[in-house]
Write a protein that holds these residues in place. Structure first.
Motif, PDB file in Angstrom:
ATOM      1  N   TYR A 151       0.792  -1.240   0.000  1.00  0.00           N
ATOM      2  CA  TYR A 151       0.000   0.000   0.000  1.00  0.00           C
ATOM      3  C   TYR A 151       0.819   1.283   0.000  1.00  0.00           C
ATOM      4  O   TYR A 151       0.262   2.360  -0.182  1.00  0.00           O
ATOM      5  N   GLU A 206       0.816   3.340  -3.465  1.00  0.00           N
ATOM      6  CA  GLU A 206      -0.560   3.738  -3.769  1.00  0.00           C
ATOM      7  C   GLU A 206      -1.015   4.867  -2.844  1.00  0.00           C
ATOM      8  O   GLU A 206      -1.648   5.829  -3.290  1.00  0.00           O
ATOM      9  N   THR A 207      -0.671   4.771  -1.580  1.00  0.00           N
ATOM     10  CA  THR A 207      -1.060   5.809  -0.619  1.00  0.00           C
ATOM     11  C   THR A 207      -0.350   7.119  -0.911  1.00  0.00           C
ATOM     12  O   THR A 207      -0.962   8.193  -0.859  1.00  0.00           O
ATOM     13  N   LYS A 211      -2.049   8.710  -3.779  1.00  0.00           N
ATOM     14  CA  LYS A 211      -3.306   9.323  -3.344  1.00  0.00           C
ATOM     15  C   LYS A 211      -3.046  10.654  -2.646  1.00  0.00           C
ATOM     16  O   LYS A 211      -3.795  11.612  -2.835  1.00  0.00           O
ATOM     17  N   LEU A 222      -4.494  10.530   5.144  1.00  0.00           N
ATOM     18  CA  LEU A 222      -3.584   9.587   4.500  1.00  0.00           C
ATOM     19  C   LEU A 222      -2.188   9.633   5.124  1.00  0.00           C
ATOM     20  O   LEU A 222      -1.533   8.599   5.291  1.00  0.00           O
ATOM     21  N   PHE A 244      -2.404   7.740   8.255  1.00  0.00           N
ATOM     22  CA  PHE A 244      -2.440   6.316   7.926  1.00  0.00           C
ATOM     23  C   PHE A 244      -1.022   5.754   7.754  1.00  0.00           C
ATOM     24  O   PHE A 244      -0.731   4.640   8.204  1.00  0.00           O
ATOM     25  N   LEU A 245      -0.134   6.499   7.114  1.00  0.00           N
ATOM     26  CA  LEU A 245       1.250   6.058   6.920  1.00  0.00           C
ATOM     27  C   LEU A 245       2.113   6.243   8.160  1.00  0.00           C
ATOM     28  O   LEU A 245       3.092   5.520   8.362  1.00  0.00           O
TER      29      LEU A 245
END
Length: 110
Positions: free
Chosen positions: A31, A34-35, A38, A54, A57-58
């Motif tokens: 991911y 892709e993240t 985004k 996002l 999230f990382l």
């Protein structure tokens, strides 16, 4: 700015369980790019609320797995997006760091 990945510290945190760390690394690789893509897209759309989400999230796995530089960048990006002041240079840093980290992680899996 620091080390890309403190692998030995990561392995210590998971009691030297290389198989488990390999599974985590596979997951991150699935991911990461892709993240980041985004984040770039949402930045271009001026959707800083989504950029913040996002980045957050990382940030979590970056801290837990000792991805030092990615953690610092995502932390800074999350704060910047929260304040509404994200510089394009920070997005470029994120992209560059994610590429470098992905290469390091792929080497670990080989």
């Amino acid at each position: 700015m620091g080390v890309v990945w403190l692998k030995s510290q990561c392995l210590d945190d998971f009691e030297g369980d290389v198989d488990f760390v390999e599974r985590l690394v596979h997951s991150v690789l699935s991911y990461l790019q892709e993240t980041v893509s985004k984040i770039e897209q949402k930045y271009q759309q001026s959707d800083l609320a989504e950029v913040r989400k996002l980045a957050h999230f990382l940030k979590g796995p970056s801290q837990q797995l000792h991805f030092q530089r990615l953690f610092k960048i995502t932390q800074q990006l999350e704060r910047s997006a929260q304040s509404g002041q994200v510089e394009q240079s920070l997005i470029l840093q994120l992209k560059k760091e994610s590429e470098q980290l992905a290469a390091v992680l792929r080497d670990f899996l080989d």
